[in-house]
Scaffold this active site. Structure first.
Site, short mmCIF file in Angstrom:
data_model
loop_
_atom_site.label_atom_id
_atom_site.label_comp_id
_atom_site.label_asym_id
_atom_site.label_seq_id
_atom_site.Cartn_x
_atom_site.Cartn_y
_atom_site.Cartn_z
N GLY A 116 0.80 -1.21 0.00
CA GLY A 116 0.00 0.00 0.00
C GLY A 116 0.84 1.26 0.00
N ARG B 270 12.80 14.69 1.78
CA ARG B 270 12.18 14.92 0.49
C ARG B 270 11.02 13.94 0.28
NH1 ARG B 270 14.21 16.99 -4.30
NH2 ARG B 270 16.38 16.67 -3.74
N GLN C 160 -0.03 7.79 3.16
CA GLN C 160 0.64 6.98 4.17
C GLN C 160 0.66 7.67 5.52
OE1 GLN C 160 4.14 4.13 4.28
NE2 GLN C 160 4.40 5.17 2.35
N GLY D 275 11.96 7.90 5.77
CA GLY D 275 10.76 7.06 5.71
C GLY D 275 9.53 7.72 6.31
N GLU E 192 5.79 5.12 9.28
CA GLU E 192 5.48 4.94 10.69
C GLU E 192 5.32 6.24 11.47
OE1 GLU E 192 7.57 0.99 12.08
OE2 GLU E 192 8.78 1.99 10.57
#
Ligand code: FES
Ligand code: FES
Lengths: 768, 172
Positions: free
Chosen positions: A483, A659, A669, A732, A735
């Protein structure tokens, strides 16, 4: 209200035309037409179906298994138990030299042992011609047990907690100065206890496996987050060469950590296929997922903060107790963020653990920080109230220049800017400070804020890139799509690196036949693939230039790499429009159908080299930098004055995530993380029977994940400033969105009602 | 075994089924229509939503034999030939999904929901049960779609996609 303007900066030059754009997902058509195939959806002629039988005792031994009734059900092919299952190798001990050893969900060698280690452990698997027959027969397998005493009560066991070992990749402990003494001496302080319940991932796709053997060759369709680990683990368990094991998982129906490890269902489907000689499919029931796939540990936390009247922190203490299963589990790094968020003069972080006779816990979205930020950020809010200070102002006064616990540099940190941006979009200035001071009719309105924090990682990834003579690009890497939109993001990266249109790039992923990708975890997949992909594109450009510059007819003849740039589907002398040629022309003239470049290798030596490279870069990086994504979560709640019902009515999340590759999928997300954080705050709780450790609500009807009606429009924004130490500057995002979210809700509930709920979830009974 | 005849996506199908087979499993395991998803098999998630004579149903809670003679439409049957259904296009544009596992159910549910709304059916957030012409606010959509869970949390995009299609329909 704090005075921190968003840093004035010129509109950044975009290096390319694709990166950063909100491009639609390339798999959108497949997912909206139902043609995207998930692991239970691969047709095999002559397929058989499997179902699990779960132990009904908590701990002990199996004394007998009556399979006659089950075998009498028409269509049943086999009842496999420890009395007749072929031997499997036990899971290997965990070693940093073999990261795939981290893959086993538990140490139990299912159906090769008569021991029972938790209530719900699989003790038999039934294989039948149809799903209906398998399910019926599973209910007819009679198992008798001899029970042993078991320890399952997390709350009761906390006194026996032992120090948690540091995990090789992440430190959980640390101290600076004498925090307890500083706390005792502090003019203003809070010393608080928080608890969070167990949680379950509840990916919409229940774990499912389709497995087919052909001699010693095995094909497995399994919704895994780590194709490489799964392949190695299955080869090891079944004693076959890894080269013969193929794992195919192009689409994973959500995972959130729950599909990282290799759990019983996968191993037993492969076993069932081995035993019956048939292709076998097993889709776990929703209850089966709860019984055999670990969830997030519960936690008990203490956060104590001491400050001067000016709000400067003199002491920060964060300690935690969490659980693991006696047969395995991932120690939760609950205090991780407390090493990095505040510039306190004295700091103590400490983690303890209890071992219980329960299924191993496992990683779930932001393991550690999701529940750790709840306690820390709720306590900071309480301190702000004690000080009579705006909670953002308090945070800004304690914003560190360097990593507080060890003085390491931050590779990049823009939490101030995130707060400024978020506060403006949210309208924080309109908040009146006293709790209960904002009302709208029968609704008590509250606004809360909290920091988000998640470390950023990079892992090894093998990638190949091919340029064909028709000018199209093929990127190959066995990464995972649950996803995140990886194929879209990596396509954007390759398009810009090679100067071709996004549409010219195709990305293959989700298959162990491809170069081994990184696992999907730690919010690291995009950065890890991007690092190798940009290197591979660089290599490819050089080899294409080498072809051109040797050729008499090429306008690039003699050109040096530094003089050439990739754009308009080819290589051109920098600053000279029309002074180059297309990739197609270069390849055609050279008589080559394609050119290809690779980074990393899947040979045995290549794999070891990759792991060594990863570990040494990791350790070197960790010595020099603290790298992380962070952000500011702003939440508005409305609490019904009579019933205590809490509705989240507005949300702004402002993030510093380096970025952003795809503005559309990145926002989704981050929103997804916030939605899960809202669930954690208000409704999610796995209920465990304290007598036997059995999960009491193993269903989506009784474990309440947020539904449409629970979720307001979520405004997500980010600063889009590259992190100079990360590939393409990206950090990332999978999370960080969940971190801080539950605290923001809890703080808003306090602002609305004056009530502090320190035990999640904040259900209405706790507000009445 | 029981014979079940139904029309699925416009084609007459005849199946010889164990009477325990759910409509969902009939579609997925017997007709190979795996676009309809199984999220819980107990009516709690909506991933299995299909249209039966235009009305949305959780196909995991339905036995196939009960649907003999009915017209079933699944995600594979909602497009007009090569032209995707407007909701399919809008879901992509609004990023109304991530993993895509709940998506078939969300889209089929939205089709059924829009028809219910057109027919004047109220929801729990409709002020007056007898009111007509209730505007399809975000709150109405959220309420009416709450039987379809999305663990990826794509709810904002889903509501946006449905709003866009509802607005275009209303404008026609
Ligand atoms: S699968 Fe039917 S409602 Fe969940
Ligand atoms: S898109 Fe993954 S559950 Fe909705």
């Amino acid at each position: 209200m704090t005075e921190t303007p968003v840093r004035d900066r010129p509109a950044r030059e975009r290096t390319g035309r694709s990166v950063g754009r909100p491009i639609d997902r390339v798999d959108g058509p497949a997912k909206t037409t139902g043609t995207a195939r998930f692991s239970a959806e691969y047709p095999y002629p002559d397929i058989a179906y499997a179902a699990l039988v779960h132990a009904t005792i908590t701990r002990g031994r199996i004394t007998g298994i009556g399979a006659e009734e089950a075998l009498a059900v028409p269509g049943v092919l086999a009842v496999i138990t420890h009395t007749n299952a072929p031997p499997m190798k036990p899971p290997p001990p965990v070693s940093v030299l073999n990261l795939s050893s981290l893959a086993s969900g538990s140490k139990v060698n299912y159906l090769n042992t008569d021991e029972v280690h938790w209530s719900g452990q699989p003790v038999a698997v039934v294989v039948a011609e149809t799903q209906e027959a398998a399910a019926q027969a599973a209910g007819l397998v009679r198992v008798t047990y001899q029970e042993s005493p078991a320890t399952v009560d997390f709350a009761g066991e906390q006194g026996n907690a032992t120090p948690q070992k540091s995990n090789p990749l992440q430190q959980g402990e640390g101290h600076k100065g004498d925090a307890e003494a500083a706390l005792a001496a502090a003019p203003v302080s809070v010393d608080l206890r928080y608890t969070t319940p167990p949680h379950h991932h509840n990916a919409m796709e229940p774990h499912a496996t389709t497995a087919a053997w052909d001699g010693d060759r095995l094909t497995v369709h399994d919704g895994t987050q780590n194709i490489g680990w799964l392949r190695t683990a299955l080869a090891q368990r079944f004693g076959v060469p890894a080269e013969g094991v193929r794992v195919i998982a192009p689409f994973v129906g959500g995972a959130f950590g729950g599909k990282t490890m290799v759990w019983a269902g996968t191993v037993l489907t492969v076993l069932a296929a081995r035993v019956t000689g048939r292709a076998v499919r097993m889709t776990l029931t929703r209850e089966g997922v709860y019984r055999t796939v670990g969830g997030r540990t519960p936690s008990a936390q203490r956060v104590a903060l001491g400050a001067g009247a000016d709000g400067r922190l003199t002491a920060l203490i964060h300690t935690s107790v969490t659980q693991v299963g006696r047969v395995g589990g991932s120690p939760e790094q609950v205090t991780s963020q407390s090493r990095h968020l505040y510039d306190a003069a004295a700091i103590l972080v400490q983690q303890r653990i209890v071992e219980l006779d329960m299924l191993s816990n496992t990683v779930m979205r932001a393991p550690g920080e999701s529940i750790g930020t709840f306690a820390l950020e709720a306590a900071v809010d309480e301190l702000a109230c004690e000080l009579g200070m705006d909670p953002i102002e308090l945070r800004m006064r304690n914003e560190p220049e360097r990593n507080p616990i060890d003085g390491k540099r931050f590779s990049h940190r823009m939490l101030r800017e995130a707060y400024a941006l978020g506060a403006e979009r949210f309208g924080w200035a309109d908040r009146t400070a006293p709790p209960g001071s904002m009302r709208d009719g029968r609704w008590l309105v509250g606004m809360g804020v909290a920091s988000a924090y998640h470390p950023s990682w990079e892992m090894a990834a093998n990638v190949t890139v091919r340029m064909s003579a028709d000018g199209t690009v093929l990127v190959r890497c066995g990464f995972h799509e649950m996803g995140m939109g990886g194929a879209t993001a990596q396509g954007q990266i390759a398009a810009d690196a090679l100067g071709v249109p996004f549409e010219a790039v195709r990305v293959e992923y989700g298959d162990s036949d491809l170069p081994t990708g990184p696992g999907a975890g730690g919010s690291a997949q995009t950065a890890s693939v991007a690092a190798s992909l940009t290197k591979a594109c660089e290599k490819l450009r050089r080899s294409l230039l080498a072809l051109a510059r040797r050729s008499a007819g090429s306008p690039l003849r003699g050109a040096r790499p530094g003089e050439v740039e990739a754009r308009d589907g080819g290589l051109h002398r920098a600053g000279h429009p029309g002074s180059g040629e297309s990739y197609a022309a270069i390849l055609t003239r050279a008589g080559r159908p394609f050119a290809e470049a690779a980074v990393g290798s899947d040979t045995r030596a290549g794999t070891v080299a990759g792991q060594v490279r990863f570990m040494s870069k990791f350790l070197m990086d960790r010595r020099r930098w603290m790298k992380a994504a962070c952000g500011a979560q702003f939440c508005e709640v409305r609490v019904d004055q009579d019933t205590g019902e809490v509705r989240v009515s507005r949300w702004v999340g402002a993030f510093d995530v380096g970025r952003v590759i795809n503005a559309k999928t990145a926002a989704s997300q981050l929103r997804g993380g916030i939605v899960m954080g809202i669930g954690m705050a208000l409704s999610e709780e796995t209920l465990v029977d304290p007598r036997n450790g059995r999960i009491m609500n193993p269903s989506l009807a009784e474990y309440h994940v947020p539904v449409h009606a629970d979720i307001p429009p979520i405004d997500v924004c980010y600063l889009d400033e590259p992190d100079p130490t990360m590939p393409l500057g990206l950090v990332g995002i999978g999370e960080v969105g969940i971190t801080g979210a539950a605290a923001a809700v809890a703080n808003a509930v306090h602002h609305a009602t004056g009530r502090r709920v320190r035990d999640l979830p904040i259900t209405l009974d706790k507000l009445l | 075994m029981a014979e079940v005849r139904m029309r699925v996506n416009g084609t007459a199908r005849s199946l010889d089924l164990d009477p325990r087979v759910s409509l969902l499993d009939a579609l997925r395991e017997h007709l190979g229509l795996t676009g309809t998803k199984k999220g819980c098999d107990q009516g709690a998630c909506g991933a299995c939503t299909v249209l039966a004579d235009g009305e949305r149903v959780n196909s995991c809670l339905a036995l196939a034999v009960q649907y003999s003679g009915r017209e079933i439409t699944t995600i594979e049957g909602i497009s007009a030939g090569d032209r995707p259904h407007p909701l399919q296009t809008a879901f992509v544009g609004h990023d109304g999904f991530q993993c895509g596992y709940c998506t078939s159910g969300q889209i089929c549910s939205a089709i059924g929901m829009l028809a219910e709304h057109r027919a004047g059916a109220p929801s729990a957030v409709t002020g007056h049960l007898a009111a007509t012409g209730v505007p399809l606010s975000d709150a109405e959509i959220r309420e009416r779609m709450s039987g379809n869970l999305c663990r990826c949390g794509a709810y904002n995009g889903i509501v946006g996609a449905i709003q866009e299609v509802a607005a275009t329909e209303a404008a026609r």
